[in-house]
Scaffold this motif. Sequence first.
Motif, PDB file in Angstrom:
ATOM      1  N   ILE A   1      -5.113  14.395  -4.675  1.00 18.97           N
ATOM      2  CA  ILE A   1      -5.052  13.725  -5.962  1.00 18.97           C
ATOM      3  C   ILE A   1      -6.472  13.574  -6.486  1.00 18.97           C
ATOM      4  N   LYS A   2      -6.663  13.991  -7.724  1.00 17.95           N
ATOM      5  CA  LYS A   2      -7.967  13.883  -8.367  1.00 17.95           C
ATOM      6  C   LYS A   2      -7.863  12.923  -9.532  1.00 17.95           C
ATOM      7  N   SER A   3      -8.988  12.551 -10.063  1.00 19.38           N
ATOM      8  CA  SER A   3      -9.019  11.697 -11.238  1.00 19.38           C
ATOM      9  C   SER A   3      -9.491  12.520 -12.418  1.00 19.38           C
ATOM     10  N   GLN A  13      -7.659   5.237 -13.544  1.00 22.40           N
ATOM     11  CA  GLN A  13      -7.604   6.354 -12.618  1.00 22.40           C
ATOM     12  C   GLN A  13      -6.195   6.943 -12.728  1.00 22.40           C
ATOM     13  N   PRO A  15      -3.805   9.911 -11.516  1.00 24.05           N
ATOM     14  CA  PRO A  15      -3.742  10.976 -10.518  1.00 24.05           C
ATOM     15  C   PRO A  15      -3.340  12.316 -11.134  1.00 24.05           C
ATOM     16  N   ILE A  17      -1.874  15.887  -9.842  1.00 26.60           N
ATOM     17  CA  ILE A  17      -1.257  16.541  -8.693  1.00 26.60           C
ATOM     18  C   ILE A  17      -1.011  17.991  -9.065  1.00 26.60           C
TER      19      ILE A  17
END
Length: 159
Positions: A1-3, A13, A15, A17
């Motif tokens: 998971i990135k921001s 924030q 996520p 996916i």
Amino acid sequence: IKSSAASDVYKRQVPIIEDARIEELSFGNWEGIGCRPENYAVPTPIEEFQKFYTEPFAFVPGEGGETILQLCKRTKEFWDEVTAKPEYEDKTILIATHGCALRAILHNIYEDKADFWHGFVPVNCAVSVVEIKDGNAKLIGDDRIYYNAKEVVLSLIHI
């Protein structure tokens, strides 16, 4: 998971996916080859390639590619998983993908299962909105665009 960088602007924030099941249809060894009449280089008669648009379920891709039915199966697995998660019930979810993969995802809720393109190939950046309540999905916004398509076409003519 990135921001997402854009979400950081709003101090949230969000996520992100990534999921290979919603990647665009693979044309196999035809990827990147010109397929418009003015630059056609696909090693099959243009009439056969045009089935992608006119008879998508009869379209046969290049070696290593996938059919529309295979794409529908792949994206359905994603759809079934995402729509079954109770933690997403009251959430707004953005699913970003390409036009053919989007049509395959939405094929799960379109009434006319024979019309894969739902009347036409979606324009770039088209947005469809689906609402799911009590396990029932309803299309409430279809192929919306948030830009002036005439301006895009005019700017392309001037390039």
